[in-house]
Design a protein around this motif. Structure first.
Motif, short mmCIF file in Angstrom:
data_model
loop_
_atom_site.label_atom_id
_atom_site.label_comp_id
_atom_site.label_asym_id
_atom_site.label_seq_id
_atom_site.Cartn_x
_atom_site.Cartn_y
_atom_site.Cartn_z
N LYS A 96 0.83 -1.21 0.00
CA LYS A 96 0.00 0.00 0.00
C LYS A 96 0.87 1.26 0.00
O LYS A 96 0.63 2.20 -0.76
N ALA A 97 1.90 1.30 0.86
CA ALA A 97 2.75 2.48 0.99
C ALA A 97 3.58 2.74 -0.27
O ALA A 97 3.93 3.89 -0.55
N LEU A 98 3.89 1.68 -1.02
CA LEU A 98 4.78 1.83 -2.18
C LEU A 98 4.04 1.70 -3.51
O LEU A 98 4.66 1.49 -4.55
N SER A 99 2.74 1.87 -3.48
CA SER A 99 1.95 1.77 -4.70
C SER A 99 1.81 3.13 -5.38
O SER A 99 2.06 4.17 -4.78
N ASP A 100 1.39 3.09 -6.63
CA ASP A 100 1.19 4.31 -7.40
C ASP A 100 0.13 5.18 -6.72
O ASP A 100 -0.95 4.71 -6.39
N GLY A 101 0.45 6.42 -6.46
CA GLY A 101 -0.46 7.36 -5.84
C GLY A 101 -0.40 7.39 -4.32
O GLY A 101 -1.08 8.18 -3.69
N ALA A 102 0.43 6.52 -3.73
CA ALA A 102 0.54 6.48 -2.26
C ALA A 102 1.30 7.69 -1.75
O ALA A 102 2.10 8.29 -2.47
N LYS A 103 1.05 8.01 -0.51
CA LYS A 103 1.75 9.11 0.16
C LYS A 103 2.25 8.61 1.52
O LYS A 103 1.70 8.98 2.56
N PRO A 104 3.29 7.76 1.48
CA PRO A 104 3.77 7.19 2.74
C PRO A 104 4.46 8.23 3.61
O PRO A 104 4.93 9.26 3.12
N GLN A 105 4.50 7.94 4.90
CA GLN A 105 5.22 8.81 5.82
C GLN A 105 6.72 8.71 5.54
O GLN A 105 7.22 7.69 5.07
N PHE A 106 7.42 9.79 5.84
CA PHE A 106 8.86 9.82 5.60
C PHE A 106 9.56 8.70 6.37
O PHE A 106 10.50 8.08 5.86
N GLY A 107 9.09 8.42 7.58
CA GLY A 107 9.68 7.35 8.38
C GLY A 107 9.58 6.00 7.70
O GLY A 107 10.51 5.18 7.78
N THR A 108 8.49 5.76 7.01
CA THR A 108 8.32 4.51 6.26
C THR A 108 9.34 4.42 5.13
O THR A 108 9.98 3.40 4.94
N ILE A 109 9.49 5.52 4.40
CA ILE A 109 10.46 5.55 3.31
C ILE A 109 11.87 5.30 3.84
O ILE A 109 12.64 4.54 3.25
N MET A 110 12.21 5.92 4.95
CA MET A 110 13.55 5.73 5.52
C MET A 110 13.77 4.28 5.94
O MET A 110 14.85 3.73 5.72
N LYS A 111 12.78 3.64 6.54
CA LYS A 111 12.90 2.23 6.94
C LYS A 111 13.12 1.35 5.72
O LYS A 111 13.98 0.46 5.73
#
Length: 94
Positions: free
Chosen positions: A63-78
């Motif tokens: 869900k976090a890495l799908s097209d149109g997603a807006k994940p939290q910066f912390g998720t991206i860093m992890k």
């Protein structure tokens, strides 16, 4: 003649290819492209492995890495850490 669907994850088989791919997306893409690229890399490495290393569930990662997603910066860093990447800031050349 039979054709197959192109999947970039099939070609992200080394740290060098992953690094080159991410750097190209950073230079030429936008934030949405970067999220999708990280998703491609996570898929190439294996979502189960990334899930274990980040503590995030596989459905949450998809869900976090799908097209149109807006994940939290912390998720991206992890996820970046789990795929062996890091963010580095360099001064912009004039």
């Amino acid at each position: 003649m039979e054709s197959t669907r192109f999947d970039i994850a099939d070609y992200l088989d080394s740290k060098e290819m992953i690094s080159e791919y991410l750097n190209t997306v950073l230079e030429e893409g936008d934030h949405a492209d970067m999220i999708i690229a990280i998703g491609h890399i996570a898929k190439a490495i294996g979502m189960t492995k990334i899930s274990k290393e980040t503590g995030l569930s596989r459905p949450s990662l998809y869900k976090a890495l799908s097209d149109g997603a807006k994940p939290q910066f912390g998720t991206i860093m992890k996820v970046l850490k789990a795929i062996g990447g890091q963010i580095r800031v360099n001064p912009i050349s004039s």
